[in-house]
Design a protein around this motif. Structure first.
Motif, PDB file in Angstrom:
ATOM      1  N   ASN A 933       0.819  -1.221   0.000  1.00  0.00           N
ATOM      2  CA  ASN A 933       0.000   0.000   0.000  1.00  0.00           C
ATOM      3  C   ASN A 933       0.848   1.263   0.000  1.00  0.00           C
ATOM      4  O   ASN A 933       0.370   2.330   0.390  1.00  0.00           O
ATOM      5  N   GLN A 934       2.063   1.153  -0.384  1.00  0.00           N
ATOM      6  CA  GLN A 934       2.980   2.284  -0.349  1.00  0.00           C
ATOM      7  C   GLN A 934       2.397   3.497  -1.084  1.00  0.00           C
ATOM      8  O   GLN A 934       1.911   3.402  -2.197  1.00  0.00           O
ATOM      9  N   GLY A 935       2.447   4.632  -0.386  1.00  0.00           N
ATOM     10  CA  GLY A 935       1.933   5.875  -0.959  1.00  0.00           C
ATOM     11  C   GLY A 935       0.467   6.120  -0.677  1.00  0.00           C
ATOM     12  O   GLY A 935      -0.051   7.206  -0.946  1.00  0.00           O
ATOM     13  N   GLU A 936      -0.230   5.131  -0.098  1.00  0.00           N
ATOM     14  CA  GLU A 936      -1.640   5.285   0.225  1.00  0.00           C
ATOM     15  C   GLU A 936      -1.809   5.691   1.690  1.00  0.00           C
ATOM     16  O   GLU A 936      -0.882   5.599   2.485  1.00  0.00           O
ATOM     17  N   PHE A 937      -3.050   6.096   2.019  1.00  0.00           N
ATOM     18  CA  PHE A 937      -3.344   6.552   3.384  1.00  0.00           C
ATOM     19  C   PHE A 937      -3.123   5.430   4.391  1.00  0.00           C
ATOM     20  O   PHE A 937      -3.533   4.292   4.173  1.00  0.00           O
ATOM     21  N   CYS A 938      -2.503   5.791   5.515  1.00  0.00           N
ATOM     22  CA  CYS A 938      -2.208   4.836   6.579  1.00  0.00           C
ATOM     23  C   CYS A 938      -2.907   5.270   7.864  1.00  0.00           C
ATOM     24  O   CYS A 938      -2.637   6.360   8.379  1.00  0.00           O
ATOM     25  N   PRO A 939      -3.818   4.478   8.435  1.00  0.00           N
ATOM     26  CA  PRO A 939      -4.510   4.860   9.674  1.00  0.00           C
ATOM     27  C   PRO A 939      -3.540   5.005  10.846  1.00  0.00           C
ATOM     28  O   PRO A 939      -2.446   4.459  10.844  1.00  0.00           O
ATOM     29  N   ALA A 940      -3.982   5.731  11.853  1.00  0.00           N
ATOM     30  CA  ALA A 940      -3.115   6.062  12.985  1.00  0.00           C
ATOM     31  C   ALA A 940      -2.750   4.855  13.826  1.00  0.00           C
ATOM     32  O   ALA A 940      -1.764   4.880  14.560  1.00  0.00           O
ATOM     33  N   ASN A 941      -3.537   3.781  13.753  1.00  0.00           N
ATOM     34  CA  ASN A 941      -3.263   2.618  14.598  1.00  0.00           C
ATOM     35  C   ASN A 941      -2.246   1.667  13.966  1.00  0.00           C
ATOM     36  O   ASN A 941      -1.953   0.623  14.526  1.00  0.00           O
TER      37      ASN A 941
END
Length: 1296
Positions: A933-941
């Motif tokens: 998922n590189q470059g995509e949104f990453c959730p805080a958890n």
């Protein structure tokens, strides 16, 4: 226990500049169990501060810029690992505090000082150390220390943060950082105490903050100097260049605004109500004018009488009105009036004769017409939706509701129970942490468990509809489970877990060990509902099982101030999604609510139930309307039965007991009722044919109205027929036709006035008023038409039966007693003529008679605004860098004056939280740097090892604003991000439906910002809130249209669920005046036209009706009857009923040929007044009194009270005020009618004399043909001469 060497080290540690008390990390705090974040603690290390260089310095400068002295001169007491842990810990607070940069910096300043300051030992004293093994080596871990802070620093830092908002809730961020005290009771000491309490799940170790005032050194360890760095005020620019906090987060940043103008003061004169004083003055003027008129009239009359003599005057007066009227004396107006009356009378006379001649045919044709129209009832549409009833489709509130529902969906459905236990005694609980607390009887463990059992029983409903199929699940709307459903209750503080409710733990506080249980947890959660972990040894969360907080007002009720545990009620609320009525899920929601109500009702009936409770479902309003309507149908039936019995009895002639069954009018009364019923059915059927819906109001009011009108006409017709004597040679049909010709113009006058009145009333914008007016207008017309046809035919059949002396119910049975040919005046007519009219119209009596937290409110934006530009965001948001008069900031200003604006809590703002969510200072918006998922949104958890890149770069000014590309890219991620401890700014649940986007999030077609009204308790407050909200929205619209790129037709409006119901109050006064004026106009016009342009009669008619309506409104105020759309319908009805009381009397007076006004008024009162009293007043009153027993408040107030008022006032004005008014100001004698009467009398006298003459001639001729009896009976001359008397009679006849 501490080792001896550690104890010695702590006691010998010196407090001097340049030394550290601890350094580097020693792993997890061994004294803590489960925590919200890893409790990494430092290692005890009394040593000089380290010189920070390279990557270490760079990292130090990012985390603690306020301690930076330049790379050559910066020293610190924290390692790179400590900086990472500190940054992670600070990111949690920065997520909510970054909107106010000075607050965020002050918060970080305190913890940077305690963790990294090169002079750490000067302000910090280690108080507890534990032996741990970290990375295979024994370490001395610091698990508690004291921090000494100057009170001025602490106070300034606290003041900079105390007003920082949480846009999603409208509350304050500090409420989540002060434990049980919340925002209201929070102080600097309590704020710091919470930050240093490891039991909250956030602090890795215990910190005992000592706030030292000024230079006070009492109790300070030797060498300790309280930290007194420079704390920033909230309206200051930060050293890094960040702008001051916004007005919403910092009162010192607010511009100086003049207070809004107060509402206009009451109109007063001479210290009293101005309108009352003016009314008193006008009343006095009118009274004086009237008394002057009476005095002058009396003096002039006395003078004339004195000059001419009493006896002569009497003869003179008699002579004036008995002398023949010459045609030249008749005015044009008199002729016009006569022509109109003659035309109508002759027309109705011929019509009545025709109808009476073919009664069966007429009845058959009438039945066919009614049946054809009534067939339309098969497609009748009954409107029960209150919105459809009271809000016009083109009204502003309705259009706003439709826009809101189209883009955001209908407001969710609320199903609620409020439970009390009034007989259960309370208790006092001595809490280890919170001291003595009062617990009411309802807040007890056994009742909370019972509430949980009831809640779970309702949640497990799965007969025909499951809760998860229709529930509102804000954090998992796409595929909810039962635990995702928004159910708010007190057991939710325990995550609906019986195990959590029963949990207990021993806890030591200040050397005292005591057991803590559900009560300690509840006290904490009621005061701090946003907490993920309480501060007790239980360590439980306060969040509901569906992941959101349960605010105190959603769990308990009936408390004072903040004494929540002493509440008098528990609240249980199930929130369901709402659906359009045509959506299949709407029926599923209705079915679930039906099952919900059944369970609750069964539970309420259970004798083992310990609760007393009230409950409601979203469907309850319609259910209650339908239920009470069904329950009150028997009341209405009894009411109509009473009216029918009265009509049947009152119409009868009772001359002798033998003819009782012959002269009764049971079938005529039944026929009259059927005529009313058929007219209503025909009206409803016709409008059903053409697709105009009906309503319960129509079903209840229209029959009552038509019955009042119809009964009056029936009485006038039947009583006139009974009082009239059939003339010689006149057939029964001709007799009925002649009577109809006499009374039908009066019936036409009233019916036409009322019908035109109601048709004009259909111009109303209120759907309920409009449909009522249409149904009533046609029903009145149909009633008149059927009275002129079917009822005339029915009366003809009844008269035929009566002439044959046959009993009414047993037609084959006849009686021998003959019907009297004398006119039957009944009981009322002699009473009116002999007693009432003379007493009322006495010279002196006439003078005396003459003086007789409201709900949520959304600020909704329409299409045409560019949210993606920096100017667009700044004109909406309320955080740092936003315009001082932005959308949300203007709403904030309005909350400063809640009594005027009716807004209590500022609006939430997805724009503000979206900006905060993007802020690189928090963990909310990051990108994957590793993996697929590189470059995509990453959730805080997700671990920082996988997500090492921020969505946006840090800004030197901290006024973070995304570019158009970043805005459109990350907005969907923000709206789909579930808020949690790591990132409380996620938009899922709070904002996922707030901005509605088109074309793949490139255009925002609609958006909304939710605020809260103050508590609104009555229609006046709801109306004022609506009006002020619209004024505020208009001001916001005007300002936002000035933002570059905004469409000129862009608009902001307010939407509240109740707007569609209370908008009517904004216009109901002009709407009511318009409708009533439209009804009054035809009463004047029709009266003038049908009386031959008699303007004075029309004017007096109008004045009396206006007085009835005005007095009705006055009594409404005295009897607590609200003025609303239902009242307006009744006021329109009042005009119609008033016509019946007034117009018959006015016409009877205008057509009377009595010589004086008093005599004409007496005749009208006796003849027509008795019929009106019997037909309107006595028909209405028994039925109205029965309605007093109705259960529905709507029926009791708006039908019983209001109709009783209308009937009594109509009776008083029609039979008391109007006759007196006519004696003073009534129209003069109509000489055209008098001339016609004189000619008719002269013709009758001539015919009588001719008849007498012929009778005499026949007598003479008969005498001459008889043989003589004397000897000289034969003439000596043989002549046949007649006696001179006979010749004289013949001559007179010839002259005649």
């Amino acid at each position: 226990m501490l080792a001896p060497s550690l104890t010695q080290m702590l006691s010998e540690a010196q407090h001097q500049p340049g030394f550290c008390a601890f350094y580097d990390e020693c792993g997890r705090n061994p004294s803590l169990g489960d925590t919200l974040i890893p409790p990494i603690v430092p290692c005890l290390n009394y040593s000089p501060a380290r010189h920070l260089t390279g990557e270490h310095y760079k990292r130090f400068k990012e985390v603690c810029p306020m301690l930076d002295q330049g790379e050559e001169n910066t020293y610190g007491c924290c390692s790179l690992g400590q900086l990472t842990s500190l940054e992670r810990s600070l990111s949690l607070s920065k997520g909510v505090l970054n909107r106010c940069p000075s607050c965020a910096e002050n918060f970080a300043h305190m913890h940077c000082m305690a963790t990294c300051s090169p002079n750490q030992t000067v302000a910090v004293k280690v108080t507890k150390v534990m032996n741990v093994t970290y990375l295979g080596q024994p370490k001395d871990a610091v698990v508690a220390y004291s921090a000494y802070i100057n009170n001025q620093f602490a106070e300034t830092a606290f003041q900079s943060c105390k007003n920082v908002r949480l846009p999603a809730t409208g509350g304050f961020a500090i409420s989540t950082m002060c434990g049980r005290y919340g925002a209201t009771l929070c102080t600097p000491q309590r704020w710091y105490d919470f930050q240093g309490d490891s039991s909250n799940g956030l602090a890795p170790l215990d910190i005992d903050f000592h706030l030292i005032k000024g230079h006070d050194t009492t109790g300070l360890p030797e060498g300790v100097i309280p930290y007194n760095g420079r704390a920033l005020k909230c309206n200051e620019v930060t050293p890094s260049g960040s702008e001051p906090c916004s007005c919403q987060d910092c009162k010192d940043s607010c511009p100086s605004l003049p207070p809004p103008p107060p509402p206009p003061a009451p109109f007063r004169l001479a210290g009293m109500d101005g309108f009352l004083l003016i009314s008193i003055i006008l009343s006095c003027v009118l009274i004086c004018a009237f008394l002057l008129y009476v005095f002058v009239s009396f003096r002039m009359s006395s003078k004339k009488k004195k000059d001419q003599g009493g006896g002569k005057r009497k003869d003179k007066t008699k002579d004036i009105f008995q002398r023949k009227i010459h045609p030249s004396e008749v005015t044009c107006a008199n002729k016009t009036s006569l022509v109109a009356q003659d035309f109508l009378s002759s027309l109705f006379q011929r019509w009545g004769t025709l109808m009476a001649s073919y009664p069966l045919t007429v009845l058959l044709l009438s039945a066919v017409v009614v049946a054809v129209l009534s067939v339309g009832l098969k497609s009748i549409e009954l409107t029960t939706d209150p919105v459809e009833l009271w809000s016009a489709p083109n009204s502003q509130a309705r259009q706003e509701k439709d826009f809101h529902d189209k883009h955001f969906g209908p407001f969710f459905r609320t199903n609620q129970l409020i439970l009390t236990a009034p007989d259960k005694k309370g208790s006092i609980y001595d809490s280890l942490l919170f001291g003595k607390q009062n617990f009411s009887g309802i807040v007890s463990k056994d009742l909370i468990i019972q509430l949980l059992e009831l809640q779970q029983k309702i949640q497990d409903l799965n007969r025909t509809a499951s809760l998860k199929d229709v529930c509102y699940a804000p954090l998992n709307p796409s595929n909810p489970s039962l635990t995702d459903c928004a159910v708010n209750s007190l057991p939710q503080y325990f995550q609906n877990s019986l195990e959590n409710i029963n949990a207990k733990a021993n806890m030591t506080e200040l050397g005292v060990t005591k057991e803590v249980d559900w009560r300690d947890h509840l006290i904490y959660c009621l005061n701090s509902p946003l907490s993920f972990k309480d501060i007790t040894a239980l360590g439980m969360s306060c969040m509901a099982d569906y992941g959101a907080p349960v605010f105190t007002f959603l769990a308990v009720g009936g408390y004072e101030d903040d004494d929540y545990t002493n509440a008098e009620a528990l609240i249980l609320t199930f929130s369901l999604n709402n659906f359009p009525r045509e959506d299949p899920k709407f029926k599923v929601a209705l079915q679930w609510e039906k099952e919900f109500l059944k369970i609750v009702q069964d539970y309420q009936k259970d004798p083992a139930t310990n609760f007393t409770f009230a409950y409601m479902a979203e469907r309850s309003l319609e259910d209650e309307i339908n239920r009470t309507t069904a329950e009150d149908i028997p009341i209405f039936m009894i009411s109509y039965l009473v009216i029918f019995v009265y009509i049947a009895v009152a119409l009868g002639e009772y001359s002798s007991c033998k003819r009782l069954l012959v002269d009764s009018k049971f079938l005529v009364g039944l026929g009259g009722i059927l005529v009313v019923g058929c007219s209503v059915l025909a009206s409803m059927g016709f409008y059903s044919w053409i697709g105009i819906p009906s309503s319960l109001v129509i079903l209840q009011v229209v029959p009552f109205l038509v019955l009042a009108v119809g009964a009056d006409n029936i009485f006038i017709f039947v009583l006139e027929y009974q009082r009239d004597v059939r003339r010689a040679g006149e057939t029964r049909e001709q007799h009925i036709g002649r009577v109809l010709g006499h009374v039908a113009p009066s019936m036409l006058l009233c019916s036409l006035s009322e019908s035109v009145c109601f048709f004009l009333g259909a111009l109303s914008t209120m759907p309920a008023v409009r449909s009522f007016a249409l149904y009533a207008a046609l029903a009145v017309l149909m009633d008149f038409a059927l009275q002129m046809t079917a009822f005339v035919a029915l009366l003809s059949l009844d008269a035929r039966r009566q002439d044959k002396n046959r009993c009414e119910l047993f037609c084959c049975v006849s009686v021998s007693a003959k019907h009297s040919n004398k006119p039957n005046e009944g009981f009322l007519l002699p009473l009116m003529r002999k007693y009432y009219a003379p007493a009322l119209l006495n010279r002196y009596t006439r003078i005396f008679v003459y003086f007789e937290v409201g709900v949520p409110v959304y600020f909704v934006t329409k299409r045409g605004y560019n949210f993606t530009s920096e100017e667009g965001m700044n004109a909406v948001c309320s955080s740092v860098g936003c315009d001082q008069f932005s959308l949300t900031q203007k709403i904030q200003y309005a909350t400063n004056f809640p009594d005027l604006s009716h807004i209590a809590i500022p609006a939430n703002s997805w724009v503000d939280d979206f900006i905060d969510w993007l802020n690189p200072g928090s963990r909310c918006c990051r990108l994957y740097t590793l993996g697929p998922n590189q470059g995509e949104f990453c959730p805080a958890n997700i671990s920082s090892l996988l997500c090492g890149r921020k969505c946006m770069n840090a800004s030197a000014t901290s006024a973070i604003r995304p570019s158009v590309e970043l805005f459109n890219r990350f907005l969907p991620d923000f709206l789909g991000n579930r808020p949690d401890l790591q990132c409380s700014k996620g938009g899922l649940g709070a904002y996922d439906t707030s901005p509605v986007n088109e074309l793949t999030f490139l255009v925002i077609a609609a958006s909304r910002f939710m605020a809260y009204h103050t508590t609104l308790t009555n229609s006046q407050e709801y109306t004022a809130a609506l009006q002020k909200g619209r004024e505020l929205a208009s001001s916001i619209t005007e300002a936002m249209r000035k933002v570059p790129g905004t469409s000129p037709d862009f608009e902001v409006f307010t939407y509240t669920l109740t707007n569609v119901f209370y908008e009517q109050y904004l216009t109901i006064v002009p709407e009511g005046l318009f409708n009533i004026s439209m009804c009054l106009l035809p009463t004047f016009v029709v009266c003038c036209l049908l009386l031959g342009l008699d303007l004075l009669s029309g004017l007096l008619n109008l004045i009396t009706i206006i007085m009835i309506v005005v007095d009705t409104v006055g009594v409404m105020t005295l009897w607590s009857i609200d003025y609303n759309a239902v009242s307006l319908i009744n006021l329109v009805t009042a005009v119609g009923i008033s016509v019946e009381f007034v117009s018959h009397m006015t016409r009877s007076f205008a057509l009377s040929t009595k010589p004086t006004r008093v005599e004409r008024a007496a005749e009208a009162t006796a003849n027509m007044g008795s019929a009106v009293f019997a037909g309107v007043a006595m028909t209405n009153l028994p039925g109205i009194l029965v309605l007093a027993f109705a259960k529905a408040q709507l029926i009791q107030i708006f039908f019983f009270r209001l109709n009783l008022v209308i009937t009594l006032l109509g009776l008083a004005h029609g039979l008391i005020f109007l006759p007196v008014l006519l004696t003073y100001f009534g129209p003069g004698l109509n000489k055209a009618i008098l001339l016609q009467a004189q000619r008719a009398n002269q013709s009758q006298d001539t015919m009588r004399r001719v008849k007498e003459a012929y009778d005499n001639i026949s007598y003479v001729d008969n005498d001459e043909t008889n043989p003589g009896t004397s000897s000289n009976s034969t003439s000596s001359s043989g002549d046949d001469k007649k006696p001179p008397e006979a010749a004289e009679r013949k001559l007179k006849i010839e002259r005649l």
